[in-house]
Design an enzyme around this catalytic site. Structure first.
Site, PDB file in Angstrom:
ATOM      1  N   CYS A 333       0.807  -1.107  -0.131  1.00  0.00           N
ATOM      2  CA  CYS A 333      -0.174   0.090   0.024  1.00  0.00           C
ATOM      3  C   CYS A 333       0.862   1.199  -0.153  1.00  0.00           C
ATOM      4  O   CYS A 333       1.616   1.514  -1.075  1.00  0.00           O
ATOM      5  CB  CYS A 333      -0.928   0.036   1.209  1.00  0.00           C
ATOM      6  SG  CYS A 333      -2.345   1.165   1.019  1.00  0.00           S
ATOM      7  N   HIS A 420      -3.473  -5.374   1.307  1.00  0.00           N
ATOM      8  CA  HIS A 420      -3.366  -5.706   2.654  1.00  0.00           C
ATOM      9  C   HIS A 420      -3.742  -6.938   2.745  1.00  0.00           C
ATOM     10  O   HIS A 420      -4.704  -7.707   2.050  1.00  0.00           O
ATOM     11  CB  HIS A 420      -4.147  -4.913   3.603  1.00  0.00           C
ATOM     12  CG  HIS A 420      -3.560  -3.355   3.550  1.00  0.00           C
ATOM     13  ND1 HIS A 420      -2.385  -2.902   4.112  1.00  0.00           N
ATOM     14  CD2 HIS A 420      -4.072  -2.464   3.334  1.00  0.00           C
ATOM     15  CE1 HIS A 420      -2.454  -1.678   3.949  1.00  0.00           C
ATOM     16  NE2 HIS A 420      -3.544  -1.079   3.522  1.00  0.00           N
TER      17      HIS A 420
END
Length: 490
Positions: A333, A420
């Site tokens: 991310c 994630h």
């Protein structure tokens, strides 16, 4: 309405563990149980399915829902505060972005949040047999009491009996228990039914006289003492837990996770810690990356600000040297965005600098937009199934360089993904470690490990706490005639 509030003497006292274990213990009794936390302040969050797309809740409440054998939903954590700086937080309300609050305008904004949070509790209470609510921090923060809707403000709203958890491993737990009650108003003291001692080491017989004195001095019972246990691992919500996180194994390959100041979703690397051939460490100095086999740049709530911090510490040069030596680098991310060519935030989504050059290891550009992506994607990498969850404002534009990787790209030894939780997938983790480090598949199952830890916590709660008494307490109003401890609230 059946419910119980688990409060704590401090942050990280054990509220989350007790709530999780109690959810599992009550679910084993065939009850329909829901966890609840009115407001969570954490950058560790999770996406779960909503009526019209993904919704975001605290990671701890997602795990507690698993413990309760319930479907996670936004009402279980109606208000999520995600700190982006020391004085500014992004607010998620009922799973959706709501705006930002600062320390100066918090008093005004929380009235609307309180109403929504209490409405969410009432909704859950109408659909579940038992609600196990978790407080936040301490209920005795004198400066915050007037607007409290998370601790005893919730207990007053719902008539919840309250049990206070204290961490005896830190020392001073008896003073903390007594002081927590004694600094409350008479109205709030009447809601405190008793205590749970957490993380006790040693012979319980040595503790027993102190517990009897605590009950005599406060007029409230102790519902049990949870022992310290070396194998208790749960997805944590609090960056405090990073201070003690590592999985040292002699001769193991070292995974160095850069400890960014505003790190988020650091549970992404928990699955690596499960592997017997890996040693996971959190690093904030370039020297810690020198002997690493794999460097991980994790997620962050403030990508550009943390990239500037990375450069100020010389960690950027350490990451570049690691990649130049042909050793693997993984960005997740915000960490993925740092590995690209440029990051632009023209609308001030992160509230700081509007543009910064990345490390240039991946051929991507990142642009921040107001809309937050909340998704549960699935895909493949070289015939290996992969899945994860997305929580981000950054939009990635890949260039022609690089190969596909689930949720991102790969260029030689450098990997990046917006997903994630991708490495919680056993197949992808095994494939990635074999490819990058030559580590053979261990057969470790992360989902099974999590479920085993939840069961272990449920077992400890069943063995060491009076669960039947806690259930009776939840089914009734707080006990009558609890004594007032002076001085009360100032």
């Amino acid at each position: 309405m059946t419910g119980l509030l688990i409060a704590g003497t401090t942050s990280d006292a054990g509220k989350t563990a007790v709530t999780t274990g109690l959810c599992r213990a009550l679910a084993r009794r065939g009850l329909k149980v829901a966890p609840y936390k009115a407001q969570n302040m954490s950058n560790n969050s999770m996406v779960c399915a909503g009526d019209d797309g993904g919704v975001e809740i605290g990671r701890a409440q997602w795990v507690q829902a698993l413990a309760a054998r319930a479907t996670p939903e936004a009402a279980m954590n109606p208000v999520l505060l995600k700190p982006g700086s020391d004085r500014r937080s992004h607010v998620v309300l009922m799973g959706r972005p709501w705006g930002h609050v600062s320390s100066s305008d918090w008093l005004e904004g929380r009235r609307a949040l309180a109403a929504a949070a209490h409405a969410a509790y009432d909704d859950l209470a109408g659909r579940y047999d038992v609600i196990v609510a978790e407080g936040a921090g301490s209920p005795t923060e004198i400066n915050l009491r007037a607007g409290d809707y998370v601790n005893l403000g919730l207990a007053r709203h719902a008539g919840l009996p309250t049990v206070v958890v204290g961490d005896i491993d830190r020392g001073g737990v008896f003073a903390a228990f007594f002081g927590t009650v004694a600094l409350l108003s008479p109205e709030d003291q009447a809601l405190i039914a008793g205590f749970v001692v957490n993380k006790f080491r040693g012979d319980p017989a040595l503790l027993a006289p102190g517990l009897r004195d605590l009950e005599r001095l406060t007029g409230r019972r102790v519902y049990g003492t949870l022992p310290w246990h070396p194998d208790l691992w749960l997805d944590s919500e609090d960056a405090l837990e990073l201070q003690g996180r590592r999985s040292a194994r002699p001769g193991a390959r070292r995974v160095a996770v850069v400890r960014l100041p505003r790190i988020s979703n650091f549970t992404d690397v928990d699955a690596f810690g499960l592997e017997p051939d890996l040693d996971v460490v959190f690093a904030s100095h370039p020297s810690a990356l020198a002997d690493a086999d794999l460097v991980v740049l994790p997620g962050t709530r403030s990508t550009i600000a943390d990239l500037a911090w990375l450069r100020s510490r010389g960690l950027d040069r350490a990451v570049l040297a690691h990649a130049a030596a042909g050793r693997p680098v993984l960005g997740i991310c915000g960490g993925f965005q740092m590995l690209g060519r440029v990051i632009r935030d023209p609308h001030g989504v992160e509230g700081g600098t509007s543009e910064a050059d990345g490390l240039g290891l991946l051929d991507i550009e990142t642009d921040f937009v107001a809309d937050k992506a909340l998704r549960l994607p699935e895909g493949q990498w070289e015939a290996t199934s992969a899945s994860g969850y997305e929580i981000h404002h950054g939009r990635i534009t890949p260039g022609p360089g690089g190969d596909e990787f689930p949720g991102g790209v790969r260029c030689g030894p450098v990997f990046g993904t917006m997903w994630h939780g991708a490495f919680e997938g056993d197949a992808l983790r095994a494939r990635f470690l074999t490819e990058t480090l030559g580590v053979p598949a261990s057969g470790a199952s992360f989902p099974k490990a999590r479920e085993d830890r939840i069961d272990l916590l449920g077992d400890l709660v069943e063995e060491h706490l009076d669960v039947d008494a806690l259930l009776r307490l939840a089914e009734h109003a707080p006990p009558q005639g609890l004594p007032f401890l002076p001085p009360g609230s100032p």
